[in-house]
Design an enzyme around this catalytic site. Structure first.
Site, PDB file in Angstrom:
ATOM      1  N   CYS A 167       0.874  -1.167   0.000  1.00 38.94           N
ATOM      2  CA  CYS A 167       0.000   0.000   0.000  1.00 38.94           C
ATOM      3  C   CYS A 167       0.921   1.230   0.000  1.00 38.94           C
ATOM      4  CB  CYS A 167      -0.858  -0.036   1.261  1.00 38.94           C
ATOM      5  SG  CYS A 167      -1.489   1.561   1.753  1.00 38.94           S
ATOM      6  N   CYS A 198       1.651   5.409   7.456  1.00 41.09           N
ATOM      7  CA  CYS A 198       0.427   5.180   8.213  1.00 41.09           C
ATOM      8  C   CYS A 198       0.674   4.214   9.366  1.00 41.09           C
ATOM      9  CB  CYS A 198      -0.665   4.655   7.264  1.00 41.09           C
ATOM     10  SG  CYS A 198      -1.976   3.732   8.048  1.00 41.09           S
ATOM     11  N   CYS A 245      -1.266  -1.072   9.128  1.00 40.15           N
ATOM     12  CA  CYS A 245      -1.222  -2.481   8.723  1.00 40.15           C
ATOM     13  C   CYS A 245       0.199  -3.001   8.808  1.00 40.15           C
ATOM     14  CB  CYS A 245      -1.672  -2.624   7.267  1.00 40.15           C
ATOM     15  SG  CYS A 245      -3.390  -2.244   6.979  1.00 40.15           S
ATOM     16  N   CYS A 304      -7.385   3.191   1.004  1.00 32.01           N
ATOM     17  CA  CYS A 304      -6.951   2.242   2.016  1.00 32.01           C
ATOM     18  C   CYS A 304      -7.489   0.865   1.646  1.00 32.01           C
ATOM     19  CB  CYS A 304      -7.474   2.686   3.380  1.00 32.01           C
ATOM     20  SG  CYS A 304      -7.264   1.455   4.662  1.00 32.01           S
ATOM     21  N   CYS A 323      -9.631 -10.175  22.066  1.00 31.00           N
ATOM     22  CA  CYS A 323      -8.953  -9.569  20.916  1.00 31.00           C
ATOM     23  C   CYS A 323      -7.471  -9.380  21.218  1.00 31.00           C
ATOM     24  CB  CYS A 323      -9.609  -8.246  20.538  1.00 31.00           C
ATOM     25  SG  CYS A 323      -9.698  -7.083  21.892  1.00 31.00           S
TER      26      CYS A 323
END
Ligand code: SAH
Length: 381
Positions: free
Chosen positions: A7, A13, A16, A89, A338
């Site tokens: 990306c 960013c 990810c 994105c 999580c």
């Protein structure tokens, strides 16, 4: 190893950290990580992959900045006031991203000021878009530094003209010096003030400040696992702890006798109460409380609980809660987590205090990131 194209924003960013890695390889990495942390407790099943690992995030966030008369949309770099422009994105819902992008043109044509994080003044601070995957409803929250919205009605009209799919718009006022996105005060400026989504056949209302899973397709798989593990027969009294807007408990309510849900966030509990009513789940009651304190009260009243469903935030549960689980001694605990690290810590406590871990099921809710969700069944020795 095959490599996927990166990306273009990935380096700046940082959202990810599995960028450029083939999806199968991402799954292998997550499987090894979970095996390493959790296989001492029980068999770890094969991770359930996402059928489509792209564009799953139903929630999109952006901040804005003027640059040479144009407006940029993007995000602040960690611990800085430097905005990184992002025009697309791989993991976000595309419609939500388009809305965030189109707001750039509106900011310019309406000459809205942008909140300055250093000077602490200005109008627009952030935009948050949430989408209902199965209903198509769209909520736009404009987070602003001051409540006076110049040419509000025309702005709303122009935004709806570009995106008639938007069902509600909220102005959230956040004039605090904080990195938290949302402030306390909210004004509904268009529509009903919340969106709805359908999960496992039930309809849920979601308010702007309520938690809702970001990957609704995988959430259905996860919740179905949790309910399968609970093996409800219709006779049980079930606790849904950290219940948010009541999703898991309401889905389970068809299979149990009685349910109670507990949640700290006031807005989420209000949603949960409405959600129970709308889904005709008459056997569930919700309480706005700290899960640990609530559990402690249940334990000191010697209430009977047959199954505990628990879904705490990343920090995991706490000893007050877990200690009360042990003293209430439900036959089964279904732990949805999580964060494998806090899960390992909490499993250690429960397995040292009378519980056996039966099975661990990882579900990939967050492709392209290192995050991984697990659903675990424990039963009383
Ligand atoms: N089960 C829900 C929410 C899970 S997220 C769902 O799947 O949608 C975790 C939830 O725990 C959030 O709604 C958060 O507000 C809540 N929470 C965080 N700390 C809590 C505490 N100490 N007591 C009760 N709820 C808490």
């Amino acid at each position: 190893m095959n490599k996927l194209p990166l990306c273009p924003y990935s380096r700046l960013c940082g959202g990810c950290n599995y960028q450029g890695i083939e999806y199968d390889e991402q799954l292998n990495k997550k499987q090894s990580y979970v095996n390493e942390l959790l296989s001492e407790f029980a068999k770890v099943n094969d991770i359930i992959p996402a059928e489509n690992p792209y564009n799953y995030r139903n929630k999109v966030h952006a901040s804005y900045r003027y640059q040479k008369g144009n407006v940029l949309a993007g995000m602040y770099q960690e611990n800085s006031h430097k905005l990184v422009a992002i025009d697309g994105c791989q993991i976000e819902n595309q419609k939500a991203r388009e809305i965030v992008q189109d707001i750039k043109t509106l900011i310019k044509s309406f000459k809205l000021t942008i909140y300055d994080e250093v000077e602490k003044r200005g109008f627009l601070r952030h935009v948050l878009v949430r989408t209902g995957h199965n209903t198509g409803q769209v909520l736009v929250t404009l987070i602003v530094g001051e409540a006076i919205f110049p040419s509000k009605n025309n702005f709303i009209k122009a935004l709806l003209k570009l995106h008639p799919e938007i069902t509600t718009i909220i102005m959230n006022i956040n004039n605090k010096k904080t990195s938290m996105i949302l402030g306390d005060r909210e004004i509904v400026i268009y529509g009903k003030g919340y969106i709805e989504d359908i999960l496992c056949g039930k309809k849920f209302r979601i308010s702007p400040k309520s938690f809702y899973q970001v990957n609704p397709v995988q959430t259905e798989i996860l919740y179905s696992k949790a309910i399968e593990y609970a093996e409800l027969t219709g006779k049980e009294r079930v606790l849904d702890a950290y219940c948010g807007i009541g999703t898991i408990g309401i889905i389970a309510s068809d299979y149990a006798k009685e349910l109670i849900g507990v949640e700290l966030n006031k807005d989420a509990i209000k949603d949960a109460i409405v959600n129970a009513k709308n889904n005709k789940a008459n056997n569930i009651k919700f309480f706005n409380d700290d899960a640990g304190q609530f559990m402690l009260n249940l334990a000191s009243n010697k209430e009977k609980i047959d199954v505990v469903l628990m879904d705490p935030p990343r920090a995991g549960s706490d000893e007050v809660f877990l200690k009360s689980v042990v003293s209430l001694a439900p036959k089964k605990v279904v732990y949805i987590s999580c964060n494998p690290e806090t899960l390992a810590r909490d499993l250690k406590y429960l397995t040292n205090n009378g519980y056996n871990t039966k099975i661990i099921q990882p579900v990939d809710m967050f492709p392209f990131t290192e995050h991984i969700e697990n659903c675990v069944l424990l039963s009383k020795n």
